[in-house]
Design a protein around this motif. Structure first.
Motif, PDB file in Angstrom:
ATOM      1  N   LYS A 255       0.825  -1.209   0.000  1.00 33.01           N
ATOM      2  CA  LYS A 255       0.000   0.000   0.000  1.00 33.01           C
ATOM      3  C   LYS A 255       0.862   1.263   0.000  1.00 33.01           C
ATOM      4  CE  LYS A 255      -3.483  -0.250   2.702  1.00 33.01           C
ATOM      5  NZ  LYS A 255      -4.332  -0.244   3.934  1.00 33.01           N
ATOM      6  N   PRO A 256       0.878   2.005  -1.102  1.00 31.19           N
ATOM      7  CA  PRO A 256       1.554   3.309  -1.113  1.00 31.19           C
ATOM      8  C   PRO A 256       0.864   4.270  -0.162  1.00 31.19           C
ATOM      9  CG  PRO A 256       1.038   2.546  -3.343  1.00 31.19           C
ATOM     10  CD  PRO A 256       0.286   1.672  -2.399  1.00 31.19           C
ATOM     11  N   LYS A 257       1.570   5.315   0.204  1.00 26.77           N
ATOM     12  CA  LYS A 257       0.977   6.284   1.129  1.00 26.77           C
ATOM     13  C   LYS A 257      -0.237   6.958   0.526  1.00 26.77           C
ATOM     14  CE  LYS A 257       5.175   7.316   3.773  1.00 26.77           C
ATOM     15  NZ  LYS A 257       6.133   8.369   4.216  1.00 26.77           N
ATOM     16  N   HIS A 258      -0.183   7.269  -0.752  1.00 31.45           N
ATOM     17  CA  HIS A 258      -1.309   7.930  -1.418  1.00 31.45           C
ATOM     18  C   HIS A 258      -1.594   7.224  -2.747  1.00 31.45           C
ATOM     19  CE1 HIS A 258      -1.101  11.126   1.547  1.00 31.45           C
ATOM     20  NE2 HIS A 258       0.190  11.258   1.297  1.00 31.45           N
ATOM     21  N   PRO A 259      -2.196   6.028  -2.694  1.00 36.66           N
ATOM     22  CA  PRO A 259      -2.430   5.270  -3.930  1.00 36.66           C
ATOM     23  C   PRO A 259      -3.471   5.950  -4.823  1.00 36.66           C
ATOM     24  CG  PRO A 259      -3.558   4.242  -2.081  1.00 36.66           C
ATOM     25  CD  PRO A 259      -2.711   5.335  -1.499  1.00 36.66           C
ATOM     26  N   HIS A 260      -3.275   5.836  -6.119  1.00 41.55           N
ATOM     27  CA  HIS A 260      -4.268   6.380  -7.042  1.00 41.55           C
ATOM     28  C   HIS A 260      -5.021   5.282  -7.778  1.00 41.55           C
ATOM     29  CE1 HIS A 260      -0.292   6.560  -9.251  1.00 41.55           C
ATOM     30  NE2 HIS A 260      -0.969   5.713  -9.986  1.00 41.55           N
ATOM     31  N   ALA A 261      -4.716   4.023  -7.471  1.00 42.82           N
ATOM     32  CA  ALA A 261      -5.456   2.883  -7.994  1.00 42.82           C
ATOM     33  C   ALA A 261      -5.117   1.683  -7.134  1.00 42.82           C
ATOM     34  CB  ALA A 261      -5.111   2.622  -9.458  1.00 42.82           C
ATOM     35  N   ALA A 262      -5.911   0.611  -7.250  1.00 44.34           N
ATOM     36  CA  ALA A 262      -5.679  -0.607  -6.479  1.00 44.34           C
ATOM     37  C   ALA A 262      -5.914  -1.813  -7.379  1.00 44.34           C
ATOM     38  CB  ALA A 262      -6.600  -0.664  -5.265  1.00 44.34           C
ATOM     39  N   ILE A 263      -5.114  -2.850  -7.161  1.00 39.84           N
ATOM     40  CA  ILE A 263      -5.155  -4.012  -8.047  1.00 39.84           C
ATOM     41  C   ILE A 263      -5.004  -5.299  -7.253  1.00 39.84           C
ATOM     42  CG2 ILE A 263      -3.623  -5.285  -9.628  1.00 39.84           C
ATOM     43  CD1 ILE A 263      -3.399  -2.859 -11.320  1.00 39.84           C
ATOM     44  N   VAL A 264      -5.770  -6.315  -7.636  1.00 36.22           N
ATOM     45  CA  VAL A 264      -5.550  -7.686  -7.190  1.00 36.22           C
ATOM     46  C   VAL A 264      -4.828  -8.427  -8.304  1.00 36.22           C
ATOM     47  CG1 VAL A 264      -6.652  -9.892  -6.659  1.00 36.22           C
ATOM     48  CG2 VAL A 264      -7.536  -7.780  -5.643  1.00 36.22           C
ATOM     49  N   LEU A 265      -3.745  -9.117  -7.950  1.00 36.30           N
ATOM     50  CA  LEU A 265      -2.985  -9.897  -8.917  1.00 36.30           C
ATOM     51  C   LEU A 265      -3.566 -11.303  -8.998  1.00 36.30           C
ATOM     52  CD1 LEU A 265       0.656  -8.798  -8.017  1.00 36.30           C
ATOM     53  CD2 LEU A 265      -0.755  -8.027  -9.922  1.00 36.30           C
ATOM     54  N   VAL A 266      -3.831 -11.752 -10.217  1.00 38.56           N
ATOM     55  CA  VAL A 266      -4.460 -13.049 -10.457  1.00 38.56           C
ATOM     56  C   VAL A 266      -3.465 -13.960 -11.178  1.00 38.56           C
ATOM     57  CG1 VAL A 266      -6.419 -14.242 -11.488  1.00 38.56           C
ATOM     58  CG2 VAL A 266      -6.712 -11.918 -10.603  1.00 38.56           C
ATOM     59  N   HIS A 267      -3.309 -15.170 -10.683  1.00 46.31           N
ATOM     60  CA  HIS A 267      -2.292 -16.083 -11.170  1.00 46.31           C
ATOM     61  C   HIS A 267      -2.570 -16.613 -12.580  1.00 46.31           C
ATOM     62  CE1 HIS A 267      -2.725 -16.542  -6.750  1.00 46.31           C
ATOM     63  NE2 HIS A 267      -1.411 -16.500  -6.748  1.00 46.31           N
ATOM     64  N   GLY A 268      -1.484 -17.070 -13.205  1.00 44.58           N
ATOM     65  CA  GLY A 268      -1.606 -17.968 -14.333  1.00 44.58           C
ATOM     66  C   GLY A 268      -1.734 -19.387 -13.803  1.00 44.58           C
ATOM     67  N   SER A 269      -1.514 -20.382 -14.663  1.00 42.93           N
ATOM     68  CA  SER A 269      -1.615 -21.762 -14.211  1.00 42.93           C
ATOM     69  C   SER A 269      -0.400 -22.124 -13.359  1.00 42.93           C
ATOM     70  CB  SER A 269      -1.696 -22.704 -15.414  1.00 42.93           C
ATOM     71  OG  SER A 269      -0.498 -22.664 -16.161  1.00 42.93           O
TER      72      SER A 269
ATOM     73  N   SER B  11      -1.990 -14.963 -18.409  1.00 48.27           N
ATOM     74  CA  SER B  11      -2.224 -16.230 -19.080  1.00 48.27           C
ATOM     75  C   SER B  11      -3.594 -16.819 -18.746  1.00 48.27           C
ATOM     76  CB  SER B  11      -1.092 -17.197 -18.717  1.00 48.27           C
ATOM     77  OG  SER B  11      -1.104 -18.335 -19.516  1.00 48.27           O
ATOM     78  N   GLN B  12      -3.639 -17.864 -17.926  1.00 46.23           N
ATOM     79  CA  GLN B  12      -4.898 -18.492 -17.556  1.00 46.23           C
ATOM     80  C   GLN B  12      -5.897 -17.496 -16.971  1.00 46.23           C
ATOM     81  OE1 GLN B  12      -5.589 -21.049 -13.903  1.00 46.23           O
ATOM     82  NE2 GLN B  12      -5.242 -22.675 -15.416  1.00 46.23           N
ATOM     83  N   ALA B  13      -5.390 -16.406 -16.429  1.00 47.74           N
ATOM     84  CA  ALA B  13      -6.272 -15.367 -15.890  1.00 47.74           C
ATOM     85  C   ALA B  13      -7.160 -14.755 -16.972  1.00 47.74           C
ATOM     86  CB  ALA B  13      -5.445 -14.270 -15.220  1.00 47.74           C
ATOM     87  N   GLY B  14      -6.833 -15.000 -18.236  1.00 47.22           N
ATOM     88  CA  GLY B  14      -7.704 -14.533 -19.317  1.00 47.22           C
ATOM     89  C   GLY B  14      -9.095 -15.106 -19.248  1.00 47.22           C
ATOM     90  N   TRP B  15      -9.240 -16.272 -18.642  1.00 49.24           N
ATOM     91  CA  TRP B  15     -10.567 -16.831 -18.373  1.00 49.24           C
ATOM     92  C   TRP B  15     -11.085 -16.404 -17.005  1.00 49.24           C
ATOM     93  CZ3 TRP B  15      -7.437 -21.446 -20.073  1.00 49.24           C
ATOM     94  CH2 TRP B  15      -7.604 -21.692 -21.439  1.00 49.24           C
ATOM     95  N   ILE B  16     -10.193 -16.354 -16.008  1.00 50.38           N
ATOM     96  CA  ILE B  16     -10.610 -16.141 -14.627  1.00 50.38           C
ATOM     97  C   ILE B  16     -11.054 -14.704 -14.380  1.00 50.38           C
ATOM     98  CG2 ILE B  16      -9.780 -16.149 -12.232  1.00 50.38           C
ATOM     99  CD1 ILE B  16      -7.845 -18.424 -13.127  1.00 50.38           C
ATOM    100  N   ILE B  17     -10.300 -13.743 -14.882  1.00 53.46           N
ATOM    101  CA  ILE B  17     -10.586 -12.333 -14.579  1.00 53.46           C
ATOM    102  C   ILE B  17     -11.959 -11.885 -15.086  1.00 53.46           C
ATOM    103  CG2 ILE B  17      -9.893  -9.990 -15.261  1.00 53.46           C
ATOM    104  CD1 ILE B  17      -7.044 -10.729 -14.595  1.00 53.46           C
ATOM    105  N   PRO B  18     -12.348 -12.186 -16.332  1.00 50.41           N
ATOM    106  CA  PRO B  18     -13.695 -11.765 -16.740  1.00 50.41           C
ATOM    107  C   PRO B  18     -14.791 -12.357 -15.858  1.00 50.41           C
ATOM    108  CG  PRO B  18     -12.382 -12.312 -18.661  1.00 50.41           C
ATOM    109  CD  PRO B  18     -11.585 -12.754 -17.468  1.00 50.41           C
ATOM    110  N   MET B  19     -14.639 -13.614 -15.443  1.00 50.67           N
ATOM    111  CA  MET B  19     -15.623 -14.216 -14.549  1.00 50.67           C
ATOM    112  C   MET B  19     -15.687 -13.462 -13.221  1.00 50.67           C
ATOM    113  SD  MET B  19     -14.794 -18.280 -14.891  1.00 50.67           S
ATOM    114  CE  MET B  19     -14.752 -19.141 -16.463  1.00 50.67           C
ATOM    115  N   ALA B  20     -14.519 -13.170 -12.644  1.00 51.56           N
ATOM    116  CA  ALA B  20     -14.483 -12.475 -11.355  1.00 51.56           C
ATOM    117  C   ALA B  20     -15.072 -11.073 -11.468  1.00 51.56           C
ATOM    118  CB  ALA B  20     -13.049 -12.412 -10.841  1.00 51.56           C
TER     119      ALA B  20
END
Length: 295
Positions: free
Chosen positions: A50-64, A145-154
């Motif tokens: 966490k940066p002190k003043h974040p301007h965006a937030a992201i969850v990292l999603v794995h490949g296989s 990679s595999q997140a190409g299927w997972i991320i749209p579902m999430a």
């Protein structure tokens, strides 16, 4: 038997990014917090940068694969003012649950498992959102990679998701993906010997070697209204890039806020290649999303 093809399905390794988060030389720029969160009856373990003043937030999603936390990716994002949550995949590292994937000979791309992994990513997004003091910032999913299927579902499951970024993710069905991978057989010089037309013909007509419940990311992408960025390498031998881009162009023509960048001489591991351009492209795009979304 099912296990033989699963050894090489979207083998996008992030082992270089799986270190622990016990040490950091960048504490002046951001804080590090190890966390736990619930998802479909199990507890997952992760870390928030966490940066002190974040301007965006992201969850990292794995490949296989049996992937742990992607510490270096999260560090890079935090250094650029983007909060990041990275976690051990279910059944891996300190996370509970049962790992389903190629190393243990189980089906890791059937719809049931991909939906389960999408639920984990959605739960991680909920956890990250709750941890942020700054509530008026875009929250997204970034994966490989595999997140190409997972991320749209999430993203379809979770209305908190404001954008998606996918490196080398297929916009094809899991069956089409298999046909392509059997065709390339992991040969690094595949594109020196084959044409895009030959690839399309093979993907269209090759009989499926295995029967399982497949997934098509276009179902979720047709519903989503959030901006999305796909980053591809033109020499990819694991995901059919030409067909994926063609399908993104169809979505774009229908007014979907989707975009892509093609790096012609890179392969499947665009995010982790020697070139810093793909990741820098993603970071700059995320910063632009912030400007366009915040009132």
């Amino acid at each position: 038997m099912m296990k033989y093809y699963l050894v090489f399905i979207l083998c996008f390794s992030s082992k270089l990014f799986g270190q622990t988060a016990s040490d950091s030389t960048h504490q002046a720029l951001f804080t590090i917090e190890n966390i736990k969160f619930k998802s479909t009856g199990i507890t997952l373990s992760g870390t928030i940068f966490k940066p002190k003043h974040p301007h965006a937030a992201i969850v990292l999603v794995h490949g296989s694969g049996q992937e742990k936390r992607m510490i270096e990716v999260a560090t890079l994002l935090a250094k650029n003012g983007i909060a990041a949550l990275t976690y051990d995949k279910r059944g891996v590292g300190e996370s509970g649950g049962v790992y389903a994937g190629p190393e243990v000979g189980t089906n890791n791309i059937d719809s049931a498992n991909l939906n389960l992994l999408a639920s984990d990513a959605s739960a991680a997004a909920n956890k990250l959102s709750l941890s942020l003091r700054e509530k008026h910032m875009p929250l997204g999913l970034l994966g490989f990679s595999q997140a190409g299927w997972i991320i749209p579902m999430a993203a379809e499951q979770n209305s908190l998701i404001n954008f998606i970024v996918i490196f080398s993710g297929p916009v094809v069905t899991s069956q089409e993906q298999l046909r392509f991978q059997f065709y390339t057989s992991g040969k690094s010089n595949f594109w020196d010997m084959h044409t895009e037309a030959e690839v399309r013909e093979h993907i269209k007509n090759d009989p499926d070697r295995y029967q399982f419940s497949g997934s098509d990311p276009r179902h979720a992408l047709a519903v989503l209204k959030v901006p999305g960025l796909w980053i591809y390498g033109g020499k990819d031998i694991q995901a059919p890039v030409g067909l994926s881009i063609e399908r993104l162009d169809i979505f774009k023509a229908d007014g979907k806020p989707y975009d892509y960048r093609l790096f012609p001489f890179l392969g499947h591991n665009t995010a982790f290649s020697k070139s810093v351009d793909p990741m820098n492209t993603a970071i700059e795009w995320i910063k632009h999303i912030k400007k366009s979304m915040i009132p």
